[in-house]
Design a protein around this motif. Structure first.
Motif, PDB file in Angstrom:
ATOM      1  N   PHE A 234       6.816  11.423   6.688  1.00 40.73           N
ATOM      2  CA  PHE A 234       5.733  10.618   6.123  1.00 40.73           C
ATOM      3  C   PHE A 234       5.334  11.087   4.734  1.00 40.73           C
ATOM      4  O   PHE A 234       4.196  10.892   4.305  1.00 40.73           O
ATOM      5  CB  PHE A 234       4.528  10.631   7.076  1.00 40.73           C
ATOM      6  N   GLY A 235       6.283  11.698   4.031  1.00 38.10           N
ATOM      7  CA  GLY A 235       6.000  12.228   2.704  1.00 38.10           C
ATOM      8  C   GLY A 235       5.638  11.179   1.670  1.00 38.10           C
ATOM      9  O   GLY A 235       4.970  11.483   0.683  1.00 38.10           O
ATOM     10  N   LEU A 236       6.085   9.933   1.863  1.00 33.28           N
ATOM     11  CA  LEU A 236       5.763   8.863   0.914  1.00 33.28           C
ATOM     12  C   LEU A 236       4.788   7.850   1.503  1.00 33.28           C
ATOM     13  O   LEU A 236       4.523   6.805   0.899  1.00 33.28           O
ATOM     14  CB  LEU A 236       7.046   8.133   0.478  1.00 33.28           C
ATOM     15  N   ALA A 237       4.248   8.165   2.684  1.00 37.16           N
ATOM     16  CA  ALA A 237       3.366   7.211   3.369  1.00 37.16           C
ATOM     17  C   ALA A 237       2.054   7.028   2.616  1.00 37.16           C
ATOM     18  O   ALA A 237       1.590   7.909   1.898  1.00 37.16           O
ATOM     19  CB  ALA A 237       3.100   7.677   4.795  1.00 37.16           C
ATOM     20  N   SER A 238       1.461   5.849   2.802  1.00 36.49           N
ATOM     21  CA  SER A 238       0.159   5.541   2.210  1.00 36.49           C
ATOM     22  C   SER A 238      -0.808   5.215   3.336  1.00 36.49           C
ATOM     23  O   SER A 238      -0.509   4.387   4.198  1.00 36.49           O
ATOM     24  CB  SER A 238       0.280   4.350   1.256  1.00 36.49           C
ATOM     25  N   ALA A 239      -1.942   5.881   3.327  1.00 37.51           N
ATOM     26  CA  ALA A 239      -2.952   5.643   4.360  1.00 37.51           C
ATOM     27  C   ALA A 239      -4.240   5.184   3.696  1.00 37.51           C
ATOM     28  O   ALA A 239      -4.798   5.887   2.856  1.00 37.51           O
ATOM     29  CB  ALA A 239      -3.194   6.917   5.167  1.00 37.51           C
ATOM     30  N   ARG A 240      -4.698   4.010   4.056  1.00 39.40           N
ATOM     31  CA  ARG A 240      -5.959   3.522   3.492  1.00 39.40           C
ATOM     32  C   ARG A 240      -7.041   3.566   4.558  1.00 39.40           C
ATOM     33  O   ARG A 240      -6.784   3.356   5.751  1.00 39.40           O
ATOM     34  CB  ARG A 240      -5.795   2.095   2.951  1.00 39.40           C
ATOM     35  N   LYS A 241      -8.246   3.855   4.113  1.00 46.02           N
ATOM     36  CA  LYS A 241      -9.374   3.878   5.031  1.00 46.02           C
ATOM     37  C   LYS A 241      -9.926   2.467   5.198  1.00 46.02           C
ATOM     38  O   LYS A 241      -9.679   1.588   4.371  1.00 46.02           O
ATOM     39  CB  LYS A 241     -10.463   4.805   4.501  1.00 46.02           C
ATOM     40  N   LYS A 242     -10.683   2.270   6.243  1.00 45.34           N
ATOM     41  CA  LYS A 242     -11.245   0.957   6.534  1.00 45.34           C
ATOM     42  C   LYS A 242     -12.088   0.472   5.349  1.00 45.34           C
ATOM     43  O   LYS A 242     -12.927   1.192   4.826  1.00 45.34           O
ATOM     44  CB  LYS A 242     -12.112   1.033   7.796  1.00 45.34           C
ATOM     45  N   GLY A 243     -11.822  -0.732   4.907  1.00 45.71           N
ATOM     46  CA  GLY A 243     -12.572  -1.297   3.786  1.00 45.71           C
ATOM     47  C   GLY A 243     -11.892  -1.126   2.450  1.00 45.71           C
ATOM     48  O   GLY A 243     -12.259  -1.752   1.464  1.00 45.71           O
ATOM     49  N   ASP A 244     -10.874  -0.235   2.396  1.00 50.53           N
ATOM     50  CA  ASP A 244     -10.139  -0.032   1.143  1.00 50.53           C
ATOM     51  C   ASP A 244      -9.265  -1.241   0.835  1.00 50.53           C
ATOM     52  O   ASP A 244      -8.883  -2.005   1.715  1.00 50.53           O
ATOM     53  CB  ASP A 244      -9.240   1.209   1.233  1.00 50.53           C
ATOM     54  N   ASP A 245      -8.914  -1.369  -0.460  1.00 54.52           N
ATOM     55  CA  ASP A 245      -7.969  -2.406  -0.869  1.00 54.52           C
ATOM     56  C   ASP A 245      -6.631  -2.130  -0.193  1.00 54.52           C
ATOM     57  O   ASP A 245      -6.120  -1.017  -0.231  1.00 54.52           O
ATOM     58  CB  ASP A 245      -7.810  -2.349  -2.395  1.00 54.52           C
ATOM     59  N   CYS A 246      -6.060  -3.141   0.451  1.00 50.42           N
ATOM     60  CA  CYS A 246      -4.817  -2.936   1.202  1.00 50.42           C
ATOM     61  C   CYS A 246      -3.589  -2.953   0.305  1.00 50.42           C
ATOM     62  O   CYS A 246      -2.475  -2.755   0.775  1.00 50.42           O
ATOM     63  CB  CYS A 246      -4.675  -3.983   2.299  1.00 50.42           C
ATOM     64  N   LEU A 247      -3.772  -3.216  -0.995  1.00 47.82           N
ATOM     65  CA  LEU A 247      -2.627  -3.305  -1.900  1.00 47.82           C
ATOM     66  C   LEU A 247      -2.249  -1.938  -2.449  1.00 47.82           C
ATOM     67  O   LEU A 247      -3.110  -1.126  -2.782  1.00 47.82           O
ATOM     68  CB  LEU A 247      -2.941  -4.257  -3.061  1.00 47.82           C
ATOM     69  N   MET A 248      -0.943  -1.690  -2.542  1.00 45.32           N
ATOM     70  CA  MET A 248      -0.413  -0.447  -3.112  1.00 45.32           C
ATOM     71  C   MET A 248       0.357  -0.779  -4.376  1.00 45.32           C
ATOM     72  O   MET A 248       0.824  -1.898  -4.552  1.00 45.32           O
ATOM     73  CB  MET A 248       0.497   0.242  -2.086  1.00 45.32           C
ATOM     74  N   LYS A 249       0.494   0.221  -5.260  1.00 47.63           N
ATOM     75  CA  LYS A 249       1.143  -0.033  -6.549  1.00 47.63           C
ATOM     76  C   LYS A 249       2.227   0.975  -6.896  1.00 47.63           C
ATOM     77  O   LYS A 249       3.002   0.740  -7.815  1.00 47.63           O
ATOM     78  CB  LYS A 249       0.076  -0.044  -7.650  1.00 47.63           C
ATOM     79  N   THR A 250       2.276   2.095  -6.197  1.00 48.43           N
ATOM     80  CA  THR A 250       3.234   3.141  -6.537  1.00 48.43           C
ATOM     81  C   THR A 250       4.661   2.701  -6.255  1.00 48.43           C
ATOM     82  O   THR A 250       4.963   2.182  -5.180  1.00 48.43           O
ATOM     83  CB  THR A 250       2.941   4.435  -5.740  1.00 48.43           C
ATOM     84  N   THR A 251       5.547   2.921  -7.231  1.00 51.36           N
ATOM     85  CA  THR A 251       6.963   2.625  -7.025  1.00 51.36           C
ATOM     86  C   THR A 251       7.604   3.790  -6.277  1.00 51.36           C
ATOM     87  O   THR A 251       7.731   4.883  -6.817  1.00 51.36           O
ATOM     88  CB  THR A 251       7.682   2.437  -8.379  1.00 51.36           C
ATOM     89  N   CYS A 252       7.968   3.571  -5.038  1.00 53.00           N
ATOM     90  CA  CYS A 252       8.569   4.653  -4.255  1.00 53.00           C
ATOM     91  C   CYS A 252       9.414   4.075  -3.125  1.00 53.00           C
ATOM     92  O   CYS A 252       9.308   2.900  -2.789  1.00 53.00           O
ATOM     93  CB  CYS A 252       7.495   5.578  -3.683  1.00 53.00           C
ATOM     94  N   GLY A 253      10.254   4.913  -2.549  1.00 53.69           N
ATOM     95  CA  GLY A 253      11.130   4.493  -1.466  1.00 53.69           C
ATOM     96  C   GLY A 253      12.544   4.967  -1.708  1.00 53.69           C
ATOM     97  O   GLY A 253      12.801   5.767  -2.602  1.00 53.69           O
ATOM     98  N   THR A 254      13.475   4.499  -0.902  1.00 44.38           N
ATOM     99  CA  THR A 254      14.891   4.805  -1.073  1.00 44.38           C
ATOM    100  C   THR A 254      15.571   3.524  -1.539  1.00 44.38           C
ATOM    101  O   THR A 254      15.387   2.468  -0.932  1.00 44.38           O
ATOM    102  CB  THR A 254      15.493   5.303   0.265  1.00 44.38           C
ATOM    103  N   PRO A 255      16.335   3.572  -2.654  1.00 42.73           N
ATOM    104  CA  PRO A 255      16.787   2.349  -3.347  1.00 42.73           C
ATOM    105  C   PRO A 255      17.290   1.218  -2.468  1.00 42.73           C
ATOM    106  O   PRO A 255      16.857   0.076  -2.617  1.00 42.73           O
ATOM    107  CB  PRO A 255      17.886   2.888  -4.274  1.00 42.73           C
ATOM    108  N   GLU A 256      18.227   1.492  -1.538  1.00 46.83           N
ATOM    109  CA  GLU A 256      18.820   0.411  -0.743  1.00 46.83           C
ATOM    110  C   GLU A 256      17.832  -0.254   0.206  1.00 46.83           C
ATOM    111  O   GLU A 256      18.102  -1.321   0.752  1.00 46.83           O
ATOM    112  CB  GLU A 256      20.008   0.930   0.070  1.00 46.83           C
ATOM    113  N   TYR A 257      16.666   0.369   0.418  1.00 48.17           N
ATOM    114  CA  TYR A 257      15.694  -0.136   1.390  1.00 48.17           C
ATOM    115  C   TYR A 257      14.416  -0.654   0.727  1.00 48.17           C
ATOM    116  O   TYR A 257      13.497  -1.087   1.409  1.00 48.17           O
ATOM    117  CB  TYR A 257      15.325   0.969   2.386  1.00 48.17           C
ATOM    118  N   ILE A 258      14.351  -0.595  -0.614  1.00 47.52           N
ATOM    119  CA  ILE A 258      13.136  -0.986  -1.327  1.00 47.52           C
ATOM    120  C   ILE A 258      12.972  -2.499  -1.333  1.00 47.52           C
ATOM    121  O   ILE A 258      13.903  -3.249  -1.618  1.00 47.52           O
ATOM    122  CB  ILE A 258      13.168  -0.457  -2.780  1.00 47.52           C
ATOM    123  N   ALA A 259      11.758  -2.946  -1.032  1.00 45.32           N
ATOM    124  CA  ALA A 259      11.456  -4.377  -1.016  1.00 45.32           C
ATOM    125  C   ALA A 259      11.370  -4.926  -2.439  1.00 45.32           C
ATOM    126  O   ALA A 259      11.030  -4.198  -3.379  1.00 45.32           O
ATOM    127  CB  ALA A 259      10.136  -4.618  -0.276  1.00 45.32           C
TER     128      ALA A 259
END
Length: 418
Positions: A234-259
């Motif tokens: 879970f080294g690249l996981a993003s956890a938001r608290k209740k009420g936080d904006d659900c949108l993420m912006k960081t470019t991360c992942g493994t190339p062949e699996y990136i959306a």
């Protein structure tokens, strides 16, 4: 899958020179390795299951027989053990180094009182990137309790290092098991995906996005045929608290699996995990990648267009329902992509592929997996042999990739507006 992995990491620290695409190198030998005396390599007998090849974050393995080792080696092992915080060694016996990452080492340990095996992931936090990965992983693992997610047991913290005591998954990687199994049908695939989807649905309910789902991070808990699958790393996981904006912006992942939405630097949601599950499902049924190219620009173009095919073996033997399941995940528009709950309710999964062909896909899948692993290993060795000549060009290379991404983004926006 294969010899090495690479990740697109969050924004690099200013004091460390990093490419936009950061490679996590596999363990390839003992040369110049200060940990070499603490690594156990298992011989593979003909006809026996291949041992897990993953190097991060957890692995099965057996401790070396220290009683039979030469004195110099035992001394080096003792020195390595001495580097652990006394609070850790007071409670756990250090057995073997079983994994390596850019800022971490993973060791197999045994609880002194209960004799139960665990894994300890040691993360160096003196580097900013190491701290960020550690904080991200701890933030997630302290919140989760699910049968299909690796469990954090306890944490020891020092000024420069964090020791995370975790469940030890000894059953190996998903695709190692498939290769060794001898038989694999669509029904087997739905059993695997049900477990993974249960874990992902739970994470998404908590506001957690894994952001690096891939076969290497899906491990069997034990070697038995009834073992569960566990989601790890879970080294690249993003956890938001209740009420936080659900949108993420960081470019991360493994190339062949990136959306696609990550590639074009758009704010994104947990639907990026569902895209990755579409890629995993495709590999699970064929042993091949839906999107693959040694050239990153061409790879990203394929992903942005959602361009993949069902040609070659074993696709003629795969049901239309299974292909529909994949198609509903590998959808470029994240709003049209299935959620984890919807995927669990898809007819192919609900019926456990009852109406699908029960043809054994094992031969084709294994051949494709092994062919790709061999190809990736050769590519890794070739890249390592030329790395020194390319090191001076790292800044230029990074800027070039960033420019390529900007150009792809612009073309994508033009297509959308057109």
């Amino acid at each position: 899958m294969g010899c090495g992995t690479s990740k697109v990491l969050p924004e690099p620290p200013t004091d460390v020179q990093l490419d936009l695409v950061k490679k996590v190198e596999p363990y390839i030998g003992h040369q110049n390795d200060v940990y070499k005396h603490f690594i156990k390599e298992d011989a593979v007998k003909a006809g026996s299951p291949s041992p897990p090849r993953h190097t991060y974050p957890y692995s099965s393995g057996h401790p070396p027989n220290y009683a039979e080792q030469p004195e110099p080696r035992k001394n080096k092992v003792a020195k390595y053990r001495a580097k652990f915080d006394p609070r850790v060694t007071a409670k756990y016996d250090i057995k073997a180094l079983i994994g390596r990452g850019s800022f971490s080492r993973v060791v197999r340990v045994e609880h002194k009182a209960t004799k139960q095996p665990f894994a300890i992931k040691m993360i160096e936090t003196k580097y900013r990137e190491g701290r960020e990965v550690c904080e991200s992983e701890l933030c997630v693992l302290r919140r989760v309790r699910h049968t299909n997610i690796i469990q954090l047991i306890e944490v020891f913290e020092t000024q420069e290092r964090v020791y995370m005591v975790m469940e030890l998954a000894t059953g190996g990687e998903l695709f190692d098991r498939i290769i060794a199994k001898g038989s694999f049908t669509e029904r087997d695939a739905t059993r695997v995906l049900q477990m993974v989807l249960d874990g992902v649905k739970y994470l998404h309910t908590l506001g957690i996005t894994h952001r690096d789902l891939k076969p290497e991070n899906l491990l069997y808990y034990h070697p038995g045929t009834d073992s569960k699958i566990m989601i790890t790393d879970f080294g690249l996981a993003s956890a938001r608290k209740k009420g936080d904006d659900c949108l993420m912006k960081t470019t991360c992942g493994t190339p062949e699996y990136i959306a696609p939405e990550i590639l074009v630097r758009k704010p994104y949601t947990n639907s990026v995990d569902m895209w990755a599950l579409g890629v995993i499902s495709y590999i699970l049924l064929s042993g091949t990648m839906p999107f693959e190219d040694d050239n990153r620009t061409r790879l990203y173009r394929q992903i942005l267009k959602g361009k993949y095919s069902y040609s070659g073996e074993p696709w003629p033997s795969v049901s239309n329902l299974a292909k529909d399941f994949i198609d509903r995940l590998l959808t470029v528009d994240p709003g049209d992509r299935m959620t984890a709950l919807q995927a669990l309710k898809h007819p192919w999964v609900v019926s456990m592929a009852a109406s699908s062909s029960m043809k054994n896909l094992h031969r084709s899948i294994s051949q494709n997996l092994l062919k790709r692993a061999s190809s990736r290993c050769q590519s890794t060795k070739s890249a390592q042999s030329t790395r020194s000549s390319r090191s001076t060009k790292s800044t230029k290379s990074r800027r070039g990739r960033e420019r390529e991404l900007r150009e792809l983004n612009l073309r994508y926006q033009q297509q959308c507006n057109g």
